[in-house]
Design a protein around this motif. Sequence first.
Motif, PDB file in Angstrom:
ATOM      1  N   GLY A  11       0.814  -1.219   0.000  1.00 22.49           N
ATOM      2  CA  GLY A  11       0.000   0.000   0.000  1.00 22.49           C
ATOM      3  C   GLY A  11       0.846   1.267   0.000  1.00 22.49           C
ATOM      4  O   GLY A  11       0.562   2.209  -0.748  1.00 22.49           O
ATOM      5  N   PHE A  12       1.862   1.320   0.839  1.00 18.63           N
ATOM      6  CA  PHE A  12       2.719   2.501   0.895  1.00 18.63           C
ATOM      7  C   PHE A  12       3.446   2.712  -0.433  1.00 18.63           C
ATOM      8  O   PHE A  12       3.530   3.830  -0.943  1.00 18.63           O
ATOM      9  CB  PHE A  12       3.748   2.402   2.037  1.00 18.63           C
ATOM     10  CG  PHE A  12       3.220   2.862   3.358  1.00 18.63           C
ATOM     11  CD1 PHE A  12       3.173   4.207   3.671  1.00 18.63           C
ATOM     12  CD2 PHE A  12       2.771   1.942   4.290  1.00 18.63           C
ATOM     13  CE1 PHE A  12       2.690   4.643   4.892  1.00 18.63           C
ATOM     14  CE2 PHE A  12       2.290   2.359   5.510  1.00 18.63           C
ATOM     15  CZ  PHE A  12       2.234   3.717   5.821  1.00 18.63           C
ATOM     16  N   ILE A  13       3.979   1.641  -0.988  1.00 15.83           N
ATOM     17  CA  ILE A  13       4.736   1.762  -2.238  1.00 15.83           C
ATOM     18  C   ILE A  13       3.833   2.214  -3.382  1.00 15.83           C
ATOM     19  O   ILE A  13       4.172   3.142  -4.122  1.00 15.83           O
ATOM     20  CB  ILE A  13       5.453   0.434  -2.575  1.00 15.83           C
ATOM     21  CG1 ILE A  13       6.562   0.158  -1.542  1.00 15.83           C
ATOM     22  CG2 ILE A  13       6.029   0.468  -3.988  1.00 15.83           C
ATOM     23  CD1 ILE A  13       7.131  -1.252  -1.601  1.00 15.83           C
ATOM     24  N   VAL A  14       2.666   1.577  -3.511  1.00 15.22           N
ATOM     25  CA  VAL A  14       1.740   1.957  -4.586  1.00 15.22           C
ATOM     26  C   VAL A  14       1.285   3.408  -4.408  1.00 15.22           C
ATOM     27  O   VAL A  14       1.223   4.170  -5.381  1.00 15.22           O
ATOM     28  CB  VAL A  14       0.539   0.980  -4.644  1.00 15.22           C
ATOM     29  CG1 VAL A  14      -0.546   1.491  -5.561  1.00 15.22           C
ATOM     30  CG2 VAL A  14       1.013  -0.400  -5.096  1.00 15.22           C
ATOM     31  N   ASN A  15       0.991   3.801  -3.177  1.00 17.99           N
ATOM     32  CA  ASN A  15       0.581   5.179  -2.920  1.00 17.99           C
ATOM     33  C   ASN A  15       1.703   6.164  -3.252  1.00 17.99           C
ATOM     34  O   ASN A  15       1.452   7.216  -3.856  1.00 17.99           O
ATOM     35  CB  ASN A  15       0.134   5.344  -1.472  1.00 17.99           C
ATOM     36  CG  ASN A  15      -0.472   6.696  -1.227  1.00 17.99           C
ATOM     37  OD1 ASN A  15      -1.466   7.066  -1.843  1.00 17.99           O
ATOM     38  ND2 ASN A  15       0.150   7.465  -0.353  1.00 17.99           N
ATOM     39  N   ASP A  16       2.923   5.847  -2.851  1.00 16.55           N
ATOM     40  CA  ASP A  16       4.058   6.725  -3.159  1.00 16.55           C
ATOM     41  C   ASP A  16       4.246   6.867  -4.660  1.00 16.55           C
ATOM     42  O   ASP A  16       4.475   7.970  -5.172  1.00 16.55           O
ATOM     43  CB  ASP A  16       5.355   6.190  -2.537  1.00 16.55           C
ATOM     44  CG  ASP A  16       5.451   6.438  -1.045  1.00 16.55           C
ATOM     45  OD1 ASP A  16       4.649   7.232  -0.512  1.00 16.55           O
ATOM     46  OD2 ASP A  16       6.333   5.831  -0.406  1.00 16.55           O
ATOM     47  N   ILE A  17       4.163   5.761  -5.387  1.00 18.70           N
ATOM     48  CA  ILE A  17       4.317   5.815  -6.841  1.00 18.70           C
ATOM     49  C   ILE A  17       3.217   6.681  -7.457  1.00 18.70           C
ATOM     50  O   ILE A  17       3.491   7.529  -8.303  1.00 18.70           O
ATOM     51  CB  ILE A  17       4.332   4.397  -7.444  1.00 18.70           C
ATOM     52  CG1 ILE A  17       5.625   3.672  -7.043  1.00 18.70           C
ATOM     53  CG2 ILE A  17       4.187   4.446  -8.965  1.00 18.70           C
ATOM     54  CD1 ILE A  17       5.631   2.192  -7.376  1.00 18.70           C
ATOM     55  N   SER A  18       1.992   6.495  -7.001  1.00 13.75           N
ATOM     56  CA  SER A  18       0.871   7.282  -7.514  1.00 13.75           C
ATOM     57  C   SER A  18       1.086   8.777  -7.258  1.00 13.75           C
ATOM     58  O   SER A  18       0.891   9.609  -8.146  1.00 13.75           O
ATOM     59  CB  SER A  18      -0.425   6.810  -6.869  1.00 13.75           C
ATOM     60  OG  SER A  18      -1.519   7.545  -7.331  1.00 13.75           O
ATOM     61  N   ARG A  19       1.504   9.110  -6.045  1.00 13.89           N
ATOM     62  CA  ARG A  19       1.760  10.509  -5.681  1.00 13.89           C
ATOM     63  C   ARG A  19       2.881  11.102  -6.539  1.00 13.89           C
ATOM     64  O   ARG A  19       2.768  12.228  -7.039  1.00 13.89           O
ATOM     65  CB  ARG A  19       2.132  10.586  -4.192  1.00 13.89           C
ATOM     66  CG  ARG A  19       2.465  11.978  -3.691  1.00 13.89           C
ATOM     67  CD  ARG A  19       2.872  11.949  -2.211  1.00 13.89           C
ATOM     68  NE  ARG A  19       3.879  10.955  -1.879  1.00 13.89           N
ATOM     69  CZ  ARG A  19       5.187  11.089  -2.114  1.00 13.89           C
ATOM     70  NH1 ARG A  19       5.650  12.174  -2.696  1.00 13.89           N
ATOM     71  NH2 ARG A  19       6.040  10.132  -1.767  1.00 13.89           N
TER      72      ARG A  19
END
Length: 158
Positions: A11-19
């Motif tokens: 979740g953190f990685i996907v969110n960071d990539i999206s941001r």
Amino acid sequence: MQTSTETETFGFIVNDISRLIRAEMDRRTTEAGLGLTTGEGRVLLNVRRFGPTRQNLLAERLGVEAMTLSGLVDRLESKGYVERQPDPADRRAKLVTLTDEGEAVVCGMEPITAAIRADAARGIDPDDWQLLLAVLKVARNNLMAARAEAQSAESAAA
């Protein structure tokens, strides 16, 4: 109660990539003089990808409230990039459609999105990149299925 400080999770990685993608889109579309916010660009790209789309479905795909989407579509409509048209299947619903001017803006965004993808994939073996995309699609499908199952259970309970 012990709390986790682990930030290298899915979740953190996907969110960071999206941001990071949104930030780069903002920066690069501004540099290119396209005059779009990230939200407006996401609307245009989604309408292009899926074709004429009901506003409620588009809001759901973008993860925004209906009123937020309405404001984005209002701005894009005033720029001549999209039109709202009655849905032939339900005259109360509106379909958001891309205009020729909107298509031209999306074409202007394509080299930007391609460059961001190239930056993200830098140093990754092309076969590994394709595997990553395939695995992410499976994860997305799993989450969509879980959501549909939960919604079905909610409907049955109501």
